[in-house]
Design a protein around this motif. Structure first.
Motif, PDB file in Angstrom:
ATOM      1  N   PHE A  38       0.581  -1.145   0.354  1.00 37.37           N
ATOM      2  CA  PHE A  38      -0.223   0.109   0.311  1.00 37.37           C
ATOM      3  C   PHE A  38       0.912   1.179   0.012  1.00 37.37           C
ATOM      4  N   SER A  39       1.453   1.171   0.860  1.00 45.15           N
ATOM      5  CA  SER A  39       2.887   2.590   1.034  1.00 45.15           C
ATOM      6  C   SER A  39       3.661   2.565  -0.460  1.00 45.15           C
ATOM      7  N   PHE A  40       3.607   1.306  -0.638  1.00 50.01           N
ATOM      8  CA  PHE A  40       5.059   1.820  -2.303  1.00 50.01           C
ATOM      9  C   PHE A  40       4.126   2.153  -3.231  1.00 50.01           C
ATOM     10  N   LEU A  41       2.980   2.128  -3.106  1.00 48.99           N
ATOM     11  CA  LEU A  41       2.045   2.102  -4.156  1.00 48.99           C
ATOM     12  C   LEU A  41       1.451   4.084  -3.915  1.00 48.99           C
ATOM     13  N   ALA A  42       1.271   3.786  -2.955  1.00 52.87           N
ATOM     14  CA  ALA A  42       0.466   5.310  -2.858  1.00 52.87           C
ATOM     15  C   ALA A  42       1.424   6.169  -2.931  1.00 52.87           C
ATOM     16  N   PHE A  43       3.077   6.467  -2.037  1.00 58.56           N
ATOM     17  CA  PHE A  43       3.938   6.991  -2.334  1.00 58.56           C
ATOM     18  C   PHE A  43       4.249   7.405  -3.376  1.00 58.56           C
ATOM     19  N   ASN A  44       4.828   6.616  -4.594  1.00 57.08           N
ATOM     20  CA  ASN A  44       4.875   6.428  -6.019  1.00 57.08           C
ATOM     21  C   ASN A  44       4.172   7.236  -6.595  1.00 57.08           C
ATOM     22  N   SER A  45       2.778   6.910  -6.835  1.00 54.92           N
ATOM     23  CA  SER A  45       1.763   7.735  -7.307  1.00 54.92           C
ATOM     24  C   SER A  45       1.351   9.697  -6.737  1.00 54.92           C
ATOM     25  N   LEU A  46       1.665   9.204  -5.383  1.00 45.12           N
ATOM     26  CA  LEU A  46       1.897  10.513  -5.135  1.00 45.12           C
ATOM     27  C   LEU A  46       2.637  11.527  -5.431  1.00 45.12           C
ATOM     28  N   ILE A  47       3.607  10.962  -5.509  1.00 45.30           N
ATOM     29  CA  ILE A  47       5.224  11.260  -5.578  1.00 45.30           C
ATOM     30  C   ILE A  47       4.910  11.799  -7.081  1.00 45.30           C
ATOM     31  N   TYR A  48       4.592  11.341  -7.902  1.00 47.51           N
ATOM     32  CA  TYR A  48       4.677  11.145  -9.819  1.00 47.51           C
ATOM     33  C   TYR A  48       3.749  12.849  -9.770  1.00 47.51           C
ATOM     34  N   PHE A  49       2.412  12.598  -9.055  1.00 43.77           N
ATOM     35  CA  PHE A  49       2.052  13.865  -9.378  1.00 43.77           C
ATOM     36  C   PHE A  49       1.876  15.286  -9.075  1.00 43.77           C
TER      37      PHE A  49
END
Length: 188
Positions: A38-49
């Protein structure tokens, strides 16, 4: 559709696909505990945007450093995270930085090469090609009579039987004689 919006959607999609390949196809295959996905995907997506937004407007570089300073503080405010999971988190934080910077520039060859290289590298490392990895578990153990060097084989056999793990070696940490327990690190 606006070209900037199309570029953002394309970059976000590629970023998410790469993050899913890494988390689901590489990380989760060898990790029974999936608490970090969960943290991996949430951090990844948020940082991209966030970075896509930062590259589209004029902001000082100090804003970017401030953002990463906030993320680094999280490391000191959370429970101890194993180094392997911290490495995956760093990879999944660094990838959207690369993707957000290269997507608007149209450098899709570089983008695919960088993402592909990271995926292949993680896959090779997880397969243990040329490396040996051991999982590590900490336990509190009450059989102090077995922690002496002369009874090491009995200690390993008892730990294998009680935990069901293929324990290869054990390190003895803190010994609490008041409560007749010892902190052990099991390597399997």
């Amino acid at each position: 559709m606006n070209t900037d919006l199309l570029s953002l959607a394309l970059g976000a999609s590629l970023n998410l696909v790469v993050a899913l390949v890494i988390t689901r196809g590489i990380y989760a295959v060898r990790t029974p505990d999936r608490n970090y996905v969960f943290s991996f995907l949430a951090f990844n997506s948020l940082i991209y945007f966030v970075l896509a937004m930062l590259t589209s407007v004029e902001l000082s570089i100090g804003v970017g450093f401030g953002l990463f300073a906030i993320f680094s503080v999280l490391r000191y405010r959370t429970e101890e995270t194993p180094i392997r999971e911290m490495t995956y988190l760093f990879v999944l934080i660094a990838l959207p930085v690369i993707n957000a910077v290269l997507t608007p520039n149209g450098a899709f060859g570089q983008l695919l090469l960088a993402n592909g290289f990271v995926i292949v590298l993680l896959y090779v490392l997880e397969q243990g090609w040329g490396f040996t990895f051991q999982s590590r578990n900490r336990v509190t153990y009450e059989r102090l009579d077995l922690i002496v060097p002369e009874r090491r084989a009995e200690l390993l056999a008892d730990l294998r039987q009680r935990t069901g793990l293929p324990v290869q070696r054990v390190e003895i940490g803190r010994i609490d004689l008041l409560h007749d327990t010892a902190e052990l690190t099991l390597f399997s």
